[in-house]
Design a protein around this motif. Structure first.
Motif, short mmCIF file in Angstrom:
data_model
loop_
_atom_site.label_atom_id
_atom_site.label_comp_id
_atom_site.label_asym_id
_atom_site.label_seq_id
_atom_site.Cartn_x
_atom_site.Cartn_y
_atom_site.Cartn_z
N GLY A 91 0.80 -1.22 0.00
CA GLY A 91 0.00 0.00 0.00
C GLY A 91 0.83 1.27 0.00
O GLY A 91 0.30 2.36 -0.22
N ARG A 92 2.12 1.14 0.27
CA ARG A 92 2.97 2.32 0.21
C ARG A 92 3.32 2.65 -1.24
O ARG A 92 3.01 1.89 -2.15
N TYR A 93 3.99 3.77 -1.44
CA TYR A 93 4.35 4.21 -2.79
C TYR A 93 5.85 4.38 -2.91
O TYR A 93 6.51 4.92 -2.01
N ASP A 94 6.37 3.91 -4.02
CA ASP A 94 7.78 4.09 -4.37
C ASP A 94 7.85 5.29 -5.32
O ASP A 94 7.22 5.27 -6.39
N VAL A 95 8.56 6.34 -4.91
CA VAL A 95 8.66 7.56 -5.72
C VAL A 95 10.13 7.78 -6.07
O VAL A 95 10.99 7.79 -5.18
N GLN A 111 16.49 11.21 -6.27
CA GLN A 111 16.15 10.67 -4.96
C GLN A 111 15.15 9.54 -5.12
O GLN A 111 14.43 9.45 -6.12
N VAL A 112 15.09 8.69 -4.09
CA VAL A 112 14.12 7.60 -4.02
C VAL A 112 13.43 7.68 -2.66
O VAL A 112 14.09 7.83 -1.63
N TYR A 113 12.11 7.59 -2.65
CA TYR A 113 11.33 7.60 -1.41
C TYR A 113 10.38 6.42 -1.41
O TYR A 113 9.83 6.07 -2.46
N THR A 114 10.16 5.84 -0.24
CA THR A 114 9.10 4.85 -0.06
C THR A 114 8.22 5.34 1.08
O THR A 114 8.68 5.41 2.23
N VAL A 115 6.99 5.74 0.77
CA VAL A 115 6.15 6.44 1.75
C VAL A 115 4.71 5.98 1.68
O VAL A 115 4.25 5.49 0.64
#
Length: 407
Positions: A91-95, A111-115
């Motif tokens: 359910g999280r998002y990889d941006v 950058q890479v975010y997992t939120v």
């Protein structure tokens, strides 16, 4: 905390002189994302006044693409950003995103975010901050927060929102007025004045937990709290010994120490960024003007000389600029003074400006005003060239305070 139903929108007015042309491609997968990440980034960069957004419609790009940089140069872009957003099984998002310098043909990193979904706006602001810093050398302020107060009917509400006014959360709701919110230097607390005791009393509110504590409830009026840069002391205006005078006290409470002994009203203190001086408003000369004195007290020198009514001082975090409100022919107008030279510029064409507050990078000012007959929060560049409206939906909206960089 409740979420504000009223979403804010940004309306840009004015044209800056030197703007960098940038293309922000739509993020791959953002059609299935609850937040249009590229749109948030574009609005942030536009509001800063530093960027001119180029059309990137119809271009299928992401952070892994081999971008055709000469083509983008031909289209007039100096830089290009692209990325992707992917929903993960949990359910999280990889941006992910990447930034290119089109002129030099350089990859400027990414950058890479997992939120969780609730942090997609914050990630968008952080990407805009990254782009802003890489291309201007100045830290971006898009992931910081603002506080402001609305009045709707008899309900007064203190809000904490993203720097673009979105994602507003209620910090306090009261049938009595709430005024003068002021962020602590660490960004974890707000001092404010509440009238719920039927007189002005100063509280300190923990933003994360919603807990608050009483700071100043002395005889008479307690108002205009301002934090020292180290967060250890608070300056405020008290009338406990007669007229309204300036005091300082420990941020954890205790006995206040009086700073001024003037026959007039002294109020609206603010510390200089180095903590050595306090700027404040006094009518000791017959009309309200802005003065400066040592933070430990002592002789005050007058700072504003143009006009007969100057109030609401705000000092930029870099110490270079003083913003304040001046009454000019019956209109209240935001002014910006360069402290080193004393040069003053009027930066608005509105007539009911109030409560200026600097962004933590000293490049923008948020203020309250009336625009097209409605109360509004606006941001402006220091030269007044680029203004953005953060439009509230209902009730009066005022008393903005721009928070510090997030630790």
């Amino acid at each position: 905390m409740m979420s504000a139903l009223a979403q804010f929108r940004v309306e840009i007015s004015g044209v800056g002189l030197t703007q960098m042309p940038i293309a922000i491609a739509g993020f791959r997968g953002e059609g299935q994302s609850p937040v249009k990440i590229s749109g948030v980034i574009q609005a942030d960069l536009e509001r800063s006044g530093h960027f001119k957004l180029m059309d990137a419609a119809g271009q299928a790009l992401d952070e892994g693409s081999r971008a055709d940089l000469p083509l983008w140069r031909q289209r007039g872009a100096d830089s290009l950003a692209a990325g992707s957003v992917t929903r993960l099984p949990d359910g999280r998002y990889d941006v992910r995103f990447r930034l290119w310098d089109v002129v030099r043909g350089q990859d400027l990193g990414g950058q890479v975010y997992t939120v969780p979904a609730g942090d997609l706006r914050l990630v968008s602001h952080k990407i805009a901050d990254y782009i802003h810093e890489k291309l201007t050398g100045d830290k971006g302020v898009f992931s910081t927060r603002i506080a402001y107060v609305t009045k709707s009917g008899r309900q007064h509400t203190l809000w904490v929102a993203d720097a673009d006014g979105e994602n507003a959360q209620v910090a306090l709701a009261s049938p009595e007025p709430i005024i003068s919110p002021a962020w602590s230097p660490g960004g974890d607390s707000l001092a404010y004045v509440s009238f719920e005791a039927r007189k002005p009393v100063v509280y300190v509110h923990d933003v994360a937990t919603g807990r608050r504590r009483l700071l100043a409830n002395f005889r008479g009026s307690n108002s205009a709290p301002a934090w020292s840069p180290d967060g250890r002391t608070v300056a405020l205006t008290l009338s406990r010994d007669g007229g309204s005078q300036l005091y300082v006290m420990d941020a954890s409470g205790g006995e206040p120490r009086r700073l001024t002994q003037s026959p007039g009203i002294d109020t609206e203190p603010v510390f200089s960024p180095d903590g050595r001086s306090i700027y404040f408003v006094s009518d000791r000369g017959g009309a309200p003007q802005i003065y400066r004195m040592p933070a430990s007290g002592g002789a005050a020198e007058r700072v504003t000389f143009a006009g007969t009514y100057n109030i609401s001082p705000a000092i930029s975090p870099d110490g270079r600029w003083l913003a304040y409100v001046s009454r000019v022919n019956g209109a209240f107008k935001l002014q910006v003074m360069e402290l080193a030279t004393g040069t003053v510029n009027a930066v608005t064409d509105t007539a009911a400006d109030e409560s200026p507050s600097f962004a933590p990078n000293s490049r923008l000012i948020v203020y309250a005003t009336q625009n097209q007959g409605r109360e509004a929060l606006m941001t402006t560049t220091l030269d007044g060239k680029i203004k953005a409206r953060l439009a509230g939906q209902d009730g009066d909206i005022r008393e903005p305070s721009w928070g510090p960089f997030q630790k």
